[in-house]
Design an enzyme around this catalytic site. Structure first.
Site, PDB file in Angstrom:
ATOM      1  CB  THR A   1       2.918  -7.547 -14.649  1.00 54.75           C
ATOM      2  OG1 THR A   1       2.809  -8.432 -13.396  1.00 54.75           O
ATOM      3  CG2 THR A   1       2.001  -6.207 -14.319  1.00 54.75           C
ATOM      4  CG  LEU A   2       3.747 -11.197 -19.132  1.00 55.62           C
ATOM      5  CD1 LEU A   2       3.762 -11.195 -20.822  1.00 55.62           C
ATOM      6  CD2 LEU A   2       3.194 -12.338 -18.692  1.00 55.62           C
ATOM      7  N   GLY A   3       7.015  -9.656 -15.786  1.00 56.03           N
ATOM      8  CA  GLY A   3       8.540  -9.511 -15.488  1.00 56.03           C
ATOM      9  C   GLY A   3       9.217  -8.735 -16.647  1.00 56.03           C
TER      10      GLY A   3
ATOM     11  CD  GLU B   1       1.903  -6.656   1.737  1.00 56.54           C
ATOM     12  OE1 GLU B   1       2.790  -7.436   1.481  1.00 56.54           O
ATOM     13  OE2 GLU B   1       2.024  -5.465   1.605  1.00 56.54           O
TER      14      GLU B   1
ATOM     15  N   GLY C   1       6.552  -4.316  -9.289  1.00 54.91           N
ATOM     16  CA  GLY C   1       5.010  -4.548  -9.434  1.00 54.91           C
ATOM     17  C   GLY C   1       4.334  -3.407  -8.773  1.00 54.91           C
ATOM     18  CG  ASP C   2       4.389  -2.634  -4.732  1.00 56.37           C
ATOM     19  OD1 ASP C   2       3.691  -3.213  -4.861  1.00 56.37           O
ATOM     20  OD2 ASP C   2       5.109  -2.813  -3.736  1.00 56.37           O
TER      21      ASP C   2
ATOM     22  CG  ASP D   1      15.879  -3.669  -5.544  1.00 57.97           C
ATOM     23  OD1 ASP D   1      15.397  -4.775  -5.337  1.00 57.97           O
ATOM     24  OD2 ASP D   1      15.979  -2.897  -4.483  1.00 57.97           O
TER      25      ASP D   1
ATOM     26  N   GLY E   1       0.776  -1.246  -0.052  1.00 61.96           N
ATOM     27  CA  GLY E   1       0.142  -0.003   0.025  1.00 61.96           C
ATOM     28  C   GLY E   1       0.753   1.318  -0.053  1.00 61.96           C
TER      29      GLY E   1
HETATM   30  P1  ADP Z   1       6.091  -8.504  -9.489  1.00 62.50           P
HETATM   31  O1  ADP Z   1       7.014  -7.570  -9.095  1.00 62.50           O
HETATM   32  O2  ADP Z   1       4.739  -7.974  -8.863  1.00 62.50           O
HETATM   33  O3  ADP Z   1       6.339  -9.987  -9.373  1.00 62.50           O
HETATM   34  P2  ADP Z   1       6.619  -8.519 -12.314  1.00 62.50           P
HETATM   35  O4  ADP Z   1       7.893  -9.214 -11.959  1.00 62.50           O
HETATM   36  O5  ADP Z   1       5.714  -9.131 -13.375  1.00 62.50           O
HETATM   37  O6  ADP Z   1       5.942  -8.297 -11.227  1.00 62.50           O
HETATM   38  O7  ADP Z   1       7.093  -6.910 -12.853  1.00 62.50           O
HETATM   39  C1  ADP Z   1       6.256  -5.981 -12.952  1.00 62.50           C
HETATM   40  C2  ADP Z   1       6.373  -5.053 -14.057  1.00 62.50           C
HETATM   41  O8  ADP Z   1       7.963  -4.487 -13.723  1.00 62.50           O
HETATM   42  C3  ADP Z   1       6.498  -5.592 -15.397  1.00 62.50           C
HETATM   43  O9  ADP Z   1       5.313  -5.690 -15.850  1.00 62.50           O
HETATM   44  C4  ADP Z   1       7.745  -4.728 -16.305  1.00 62.50           C
HETATM   45  O10 ADP Z   1       7.036  -3.620 -16.603  1.00 62.50           O
HETATM   46  C5  ADP Z   1       8.596  -4.388 -15.092  1.00 62.50           C
HETATM   47  N1  ADP Z   1       9.824  -5.366 -14.945  1.00 62.50           N
HETATM   48  C6  ADP Z   1      10.165  -6.334 -14.075  1.00 62.50           C
HETATM   49  N2  ADP Z   1      11.219  -6.910 -14.439  1.00 62.50           N
HETATM   50  C7  ADP Z   1      11.625  -6.373 -15.259  1.00 62.50           C
HETATM   51  C8  ADP Z   1      12.996  -6.460 -16.321  1.00 62.50           C
HETATM   52  N3  ADP Z   1      13.830  -7.418 -15.962  1.00 62.50           N
HETATM   53  N4  ADP Z   1      13.287  -5.420 -17.048  1.00 62.50           N
HETATM   54  C9  ADP Z   1      12.463  -4.403 -17.393  1.00 62.50           C
HETATM   55  N5  ADP Z   1      11.067  -4.540 -16.639  1.00 62.50           N
HETATM   56  C10 ADP Z   1      10.868  -5.280 -15.821  1.00 62.50           C
END
Ligand code: ADP
Length: 311
Positions: A221-223, A141, A252-253, A247, A40
């Site tokens: 979201t796909l990282g 949370e 995600g936040d 880091d 939050g």
């Molecule tokens: P969470 O942190 O909640 O697990 P994600 O890992 O899906 O969520 O990441 C959230 C967002 O952060 C992704 O949609 C992307 O925009 C950004 N992000 C995360 N990891 C990377 C990365 N290695 N390179 C660029 N953007 C990233």
């Protein structure tokens, strides 16, 4: 007008080490620091950094930690008038051990005052802020009945609702009817939809399944692969920006704060996801969950990456 963020606020205790201890073992840490965290608070700080009035509804204990984290988020521009202080418990804390050799982390959260956040605290804030907030951003949370109450009431009052269903928890799926934008990561999407979202194809199917349960838009979201933007009848992949990863805690936040601000400003949804990707990408080039870029940095970043479309 502003964004209403309902969720946790924590003191995060970080210890860095070169080796995780085994059970019963003691290892030496290389550094120690305390930062404000909690989904939050992270998301509320993100919205404020991006230039939008941000109101946090949360709970702390009647302890020094609570006073410290409140002062901190307030100094970052968040309105903390609606944070409840519960003298009967401690402020929520997270103990985070970062392994410098592997980049892995171990986290234990003791929620403390998170569990004290009740529907009446939400109602008090909504009564006061009516007409001054138009977007709700919330996560999982804090107690689920409080989250459900917030989503129902905010919908009733005509706010746009965003649910970041993190961390993964079992939900009463009926609540998704009150969600305009649902923003799970792969793990949360799998848990909610029952479809394995590990692969790209799976993620698409999971997001499609979730749109059938109520949300107008699912942003999965796909990282490092960015995000999937799915509505009933359309799907788009918005790739992530390539950056030097320092880091990823709080990516995600930062993404959710970016998305909330973009929606608040009425950006078209595809641009909103691009904007959120940019905010998250800049955050992961810095240490700390609340190291969210400010508005100028995001605009400069988008311009430098050839994204000159008006935002
Ligand atoms: P969470 O942190 O909640 O697990 P994600 O890992 O899906 O969520 O990441 C959230 C967002 O952060 C992704 O949609 C992307 O925009 C950004 N992000 C995360 N990891 C990377 C990365 N290695 N390179 C660029 N953007 C990233």
């Amino acid at each position: 007008m502003g964004v209403l963020v309902i969720g946790s606020i924590h003191a995060d205790f970080y210890v860095k080490t070169w080796k995780f201890p085994s059970p019963g073992e003691t290892v030496k840490g290389s550094s120690f620091f305390v930062l404000t965290g909690g989904k939050g608070a992270n998301q509320a700080v993100g919205c404020a950094r991006l230039g939008v009035p941000s109101y946090l509804v949360s709970a702390v204990g009647g302890d020094d930690l609570g006073r410290m984290v409140l002062r901190d988020v307030q100094s970052k521009g968040v309105d903390v008038s609606y944070v409840h202080v519960d003298p009967g418990t401690h402020t929520g804390v997270a103990f985070i051990v970062l392994n410098e050799s592997t980049g892995e982390n171990l986290i234990v959260v003791a929620p403390g005052a998170d569990d004290s956040l009740r529907p009446e605290h939400v109602e008090r804030a909504l009564t006061d802020l009516q007409g001054r907030v138009r977007v709700l951003l919330t996560q999982l949370e804090v107690p689920l009945d409080t989250v459900y109450y917030a989503l129902r009431r905010c919908k009733e009052l005509g706010l746009t609702t965003i649910l970041n269903p993190a961390p993964a928890r079992k939900l009463d799926l009926g609540i998704l009817e009150y969600v305009d934008f649902l923003t799970p990561n792969r793990v949360e999407a799998t848990q909610l939809s029952g479809v394995d979202a590990t692969s790209f194809e799976g993620a698409l199917r999971a997001a499609e399944r979730l749109t059938e349960l109520g949300p107008r838009v699912v942003v999965l979201t796909l990282g490092s692969d960015g995000a999937l933007l799915v509505t009933r009848g359309s799907a788009k992949h918005v790739p992530a920006f390539r950056v030097r990863v320092v880091d990823t805690v709080g990516a995600g936040d930062a993404f959710n704060a970016g998305l909330a601000v973009a929606i608040y400003e009425g950006m078209d949804i595809e641009r909103a996801v691009l904007f959120a990707n940019a905010v998250a990408a800049l955050k992961i080039t810095r240490v700390g969950a609340q190291s969210v870029p400010d508005r100028r940095e995001v605009e400069e970043f988008l311009a430098s990456r050839g994204e000159l479309r008006e935002l």
